[in-house]
Design an enzyme around this catalytic site. Sequence first.
Site, short mmCIF file in Angstrom:
data_model
loop_
_atom_site.label_atom_id
_atom_site.label_comp_id
_atom_site.label_asym_id
_atom_site.label_seq_id
_atom_site.Cartn_x
_atom_site.Cartn_y
_atom_site.Cartn_z
N LYS A 66 17.55 55.89 14.61
CA LYS A 66 18.47 56.83 15.28
C LYS A 66 17.94 58.24 15.07
CE LYS A 66 22.42 56.75 17.54
NZ LYS A 66 23.04 55.66 18.31
N ASP A 79 22.67 59.24 23.35
CA ASP A 79 23.88 59.05 22.53
C ASP A 79 24.75 60.27 22.87
OD1 ASP A 79 24.86 57.19 20.13
OD2 ASP A 79 25.43 59.22 19.60
#
Length: 449
Positions: free
Chosen positions: A129, A169
């Site tokens: 991430k 995201d």
Amino acid sequence: MSKIDEKLQPVLDEVLRRNAGEAEFHQAVREVLESLGRVVAKHPDYASHALIERICEPERQIIFRVPWVDDAGQVQINRGFRVQFNSALGPYKGGIRFHPSVNLGIVKFLGFEQIFKNALTGMPIGGGKGGSDFNPRGRSDGEIMRFCQAFMTELQRHLGEYTDVPAGDIGVGGREIGYMFGQYKRLTNRYEAGVLTGKGLVYGGSRARTEATGFGLVYFVQQMLATKGATLDGKRVVVSGSGNVAVYAMDKVHQFGGKVMACSDSNGYVVDENGIDLDLIKEIKEVRRERLSEYPRLRGTGAHYIEGGTIWDVPCDIALPCATQNELTGKDATTLIGNGVSVVGEGANMPSTPDAVELFQTNGVMFAPGKAANAGGVATSALEMQQNASRDSWTFDKTEQRLAEIMRSIHDNCAATADEYSAPGNYVLGANIAGFVRVAEAMRSLGVI
Ligand code: NDP
Ligand code: 2IT
């Protein structure tokens, strides 16, 4: 709250000690370790070779400076992150978040969740991430582009279709992916389409990726309801957020005959007695890039906006938190239960606090954790990588059908795993154990690395 197995308590203690102050990361690790007690009791070998300790330690953590020039000619400095958490199953895979709250602990919690989520998809993708504390709110298109270029100028050296494949995201959608892909292509002089997912359709994107997380969430909820012989038809649904995940969750709820009563942004929420008008939400959020408070005026009748407050006060049969972590508290859970909620499906990553999850589970509410219920986004990213690798482009229907099959298989795997470990209906336990076992098997085969 369920307790940690005594063999695993020292693992958690060590994670807390060496990652001081990273509350969200602690929360994510604690939840997974709480589920793993039953696995190590049945298969003690999974606790050998420091396998669980290694899963909790990122393979690599990158933090970098992102300098850029705003429209006023001022130099701005942001901080960039990429946590390459686990590559036992494939290249690191996971989104990039641009939000002022981003810090290392947040990126680590998201990367940790991503390992198990990606394992559940059954696809060959590891977990990672990234993000930045950059705040896109109020920034011009030129500023967004220059920031994305500056961010990718450093990040590009750590990426590659076989190495690490980011996507969107919070705060990162099609526009930002386009600017980042453009800069990656310019710097590397390679048209390496598989290095990023969530791309536009004209330059290598996959049909249905934009819709995939929200659609996948509702497919998962549909499967949960089916175990009780129920459907979404006529159900009142509340969806928090009004971004990518929320919009396409609302879309699919409407397609399945449910009625979305309310949605939100970080300032407040709207309630619409006639069902939320999705075209209007898209117009406000994606075209005008305005606040949700504009909705009642543009809608005309039947809708009102509440500044602040909590969207979970709105009575519903199904609640879909699709905004951000820890947005649904124990107090909210108590309200929802009092109002008769029967299913909660997490579109966001870790949106329910641990006490909220416990309240749902002990009050007979069916609860789907994000790492299972929102896995449709990353699964479709893996389908995008597959299309890029074969220089192919599938139809919307074919891609959506694959997504629906994957969500069914994740649902069934979580349910069957919960049964196997004597916790029928416990999707949290099922998801954590099924995801862990796949990663652990691969890590065991690869030796101590
Ligand atoms: P977007 O940026 O498109 O939308 C985020 C939405 O959540 C906006 O409505 C935003 O409101 C609201 N929000 C963001 N931060 C906060 C906050 N701190 N408090 C209250 N509201 C907030 O992001 P996505 O829809 O892509 O992501 C939403 C969630 O889904 C995140 O948890 C993300 O990690 C998760 N997720 C996303 C996937 C994807 O494919 N995009 C896949 C799987 C999970 P505002 O406009 O006011 O900021
Ligand atoms: O949390 C997530 O799964 C995402 N933000 C999507 C990741 C991806 O690589 O598509």
